[in-house]
Scaffold this active site. Sequence first.
Site, PDB file in Angstrom:
ATOM      1  N   SER A 125       0.800  -1.214   0.057  1.00 47.09           N
ATOM      2  CA  SER A 125      -0.133  -0.037   0.089  1.00 47.09           C
ATOM      3  C   SER A 125       0.708   1.466  -0.014  1.00 47.09           C
ATOM      4  CB  SER A 125      -0.814  -0.090   1.306  1.00 47.09           C
ATOM      5  OG  SER A 125      -1.696   1.135   1.401  1.00 47.09           O
ATOM      6  N   TYR A 150      -1.542  -0.942  11.085  1.00 48.62           N
ATOM      7  CA  TYR A 150      -1.940  -1.618   9.724  1.00 48.62           C
ATOM      8  C   TYR A 150      -0.765  -1.340   8.742  1.00 48.62           C
ATOM      9  CZ  TYR A 150      -3.472  -1.383   4.804  1.00 48.62           C
ATOM     10  OH  TYR A 150      -3.506  -1.614   3.427  1.00 48.62           O
ATOM     11  N   LYS A 154       2.524  -3.618   6.607  1.00 49.62           N
ATOM     12  CA  LYS A 154       2.725  -3.416   5.315  1.00 49.62           C
ATOM     13  C   LYS A 154       4.055  -3.342   4.877  1.00 49.62           C
ATOM     14  CE  LYS A 154      -1.242  -4.554   3.374  1.00 49.62           C
ATOM     15  NZ  LYS A 154      -1.553  -5.569   2.833  1.00 49.62           N
TER      16      LYS A 154
HETATM   17  C1  WQD Z   1      -9.875   8.993   1.317  1.00 49.86           C
HETATM   18  C2  WQD Z   1     -10.191  10.427   1.614  1.00 49.86           C
HETATM   19  C3  WQD Z   1     -10.488  10.975   3.924  1.00 49.86           C
HETATM   20  C4  WQD Z   1     -14.009   8.983   4.418  1.00 49.86           C
HETATM   21  C5  WQD Z   1      -6.918   4.142   3.424  1.00 49.86           C
HETATM   22  C6  WQD Z   1      -5.677   3.286   3.852  1.00 49.86           C
HETATM   23  C7  WQD Z   1      -5.271   2.806   2.550  1.00 49.86           C
HETATM   24  C8  WQD Z   1      -6.305   1.909   1.958  1.00 49.86           C
HETATM   25  C9  WQD Z   1      -7.211   2.730   1.181  1.00 49.86           C
HETATM   26  C10 WQD Z   1      -6.409  -0.511   2.593  1.00 49.86           C
HETATM   27  C11 WQD Z   1      -9.315  11.036   3.072  1.00 49.86           C
HETATM   28  C12 WQD Z   1     -11.700  11.311   3.342  1.00 49.86           C
HETATM   29  C13 WQD Z   1     -12.962   9.479   3.872  1.00 49.86           C
HETATM   30  C14 WQD Z   1     -15.042   9.805   5.059  1.00 49.86           C
HETATM   31  C15 WQD Z   1     -13.867  11.601   4.123  1.00 49.86           C
HETATM   32  N1  WQD Z   1      -6.745   0.660   2.831  1.00 49.86           N
HETATM   33  N2  WQD Z   1     -12.987  10.871   3.674  1.00 49.86           N
HETATM   34  N3  WQD Z   1     -15.021  10.907   4.670  1.00 49.86           N
HETATM   35  O1  WQD Z   1      -7.595   6.774   4.166  1.00 49.86           O
HETATM   36  O2  WQD Z   1      -6.502   7.583   1.504  1.00 49.86           O
HETATM   37  O3  WQD Z   1      -6.538   5.293   2.624  1.00 49.86           O
HETATM   38  O4  WQD Z   1      -7.677   3.286   2.748  1.00 49.86           O
HETATM   39  O5  WQD Z   1      -5.410  -0.858   1.949  1.00 49.86           O
HETATM   40  O6  WQD Z   1      -4.077   1.737   3.044  1.00 49.86           O
HETATM   41  O7  WQD Z   1      -4.747   4.099   4.644  1.00 49.86           O
HETATM   42  O8  WQD Z   1      -8.760   6.283   2.165  1.00 49.86           O
HETATM   43  O9  WQD Z   1     -10.975   6.297   1.603  1.00 49.86           O
HETATM   44  O10 WQD Z   1     -10.584   6.289   4.127  1.00 49.86           O
HETATM   45  O11 WQD Z   1      -9.925   8.187   2.639  1.00 49.86           O
HETATM   46  O12 WQD Z   1     -13.759  12.859   4.069  1.00 49.86           O
HETATM   47  O13 WQD Z   1     -16.273   9.310   5.366  1.00 49.86           O
HETATM   48  O14 WQD Z   1     -11.628  10.759   2.021  1.00 49.86           O
HETATM   49  O15 WQD Z   1     -10.180  11.860   4.805  1.00 49.86           O
HETATM   50  O16 WQD Z   1      -8.700  12.182   2.604  1.00 49.86           O
HETATM   51  P1  WQD Z   1      -7.225   6.582   2.735  1.00 49.86           P
HETATM   52  P2  WQD Z   1     -10.444   6.699   2.668  1.00 49.86           P
END
Ligand code: WQD
Length: 339
Positions: A125, A150, A154
């Site tokens: 990741s 997590y 990785k």
């Molecule tokens: C994306 C953006 C949030 C939810 C994580 C893991 C990564 C992978 C993917 C596993 C961010 C914003 C999110 C919400 C929001 N996981 N957001 N409201 O955090 O980039 O990555 O998930 O493999 O390893 O780190 O993904 O989809 O959680 O967030 O504003 O209800 O959307 O702040 O900027 P992230 P995400």
Amino acid sequence: MKILVTGGLGFIGSHTVVELQNQGFDVLIIDDLSNTSLEVLDGITNITGKVPAFEKLDLREKNKVQDFFRRHVDIVGVIHFAASKAVGESVENPLLYYENNISTLVYLLQELQKKEEASFIFSSSCTVYGQAEKMPITENAPIQTAMSPYGNTKQIGEEIITDTAKVTNINAILLRYFNPVGSHPSAEIGELPIGVPQNLVPFITQTGMGLRKELSVYGDDYPTADGTAVRDYIHVVDLAKAHVIALQRLLNKKNLEKVETFNLGTGTGSSVLEVIHAFEKVSGQKLPYKIVGRREGDITSAYANTDKANNVLGWKAQSTLEEAMASAWKWEQKVRKAK
Ligand code: WQD
């Protein structure tokens, strides 16, 4: 050629099984069903017309892993997805993550090292980069102290594979995903988070269906064009295809090193508000959302430099953000109608 896909009934795993079958591989899935259901097997079969072999197996049970490999000596390659992946949960319960993401990897590699040769594709990741200094992010960007257990699993996983490949017949490719989104265009398989979605896109599509009252946007005070955080959202089918290409690279002995690393993204960063607007465009409906405070541990920006994947691996993401959002929306509507 029998290929083992661990976690093959999961979101990325199931899409990869479809692409493996499309390329004529004989696929064997193991999954502990902790974060998915057997219905995914039907979805895969509905797409490809081929029923992949499946065994329910908890990779934390070392003796069962040993028994499994005694019964399947013809496995030539492994694509390893099986792991826990919720960032927040890993902070609350680190030992669950170290056991489920690390011990299982060790047991798998202990069996593979006994083989004449083995090709191993690891689900890593972009989280290993933390908040990278320079955008877009290359594979040489420094690995920074993990922001969560997590992410640490990785990083540790990559190190374990690298150390092991040096002294065994295992050849490996580490695939560092950016943000996987969307669903197979058939809407037969897709992302199906259990409980309240942690990730942005499933939360958006569930809000679109009225399952959630509104989306909380975690911060609009980031140093970005519109103040919301930027990520590289890659269609899960593009991601799945990259896994097959990487596996074929190892099986055909095209790899230049025992362990190779590739960033898998589109190369384009999109802000949270841009993702919302893409959803509104493809769904034709306004998405209710409110701006709230930043989420603990979130970074400002991450998007991939895709030169190595494009030029060395010979893979390039094809789908746009809108196409990804349209597929995610089609899947959400299908799932909710079925309920
Ligand atoms: C994306 C953006 C949030 C939810 C994580 C893991 C990564 C992978 C993917 C596993 C961010 C914003 C999110 C919400 C929001 N996981 N957001 N409201 O955090 O980039 O990555 O998930 O493999 O390893 O780190 O993904 O989809 O959680 O967030 O504003 O209800 O959307 O702040 O900027 P992230 P995400």
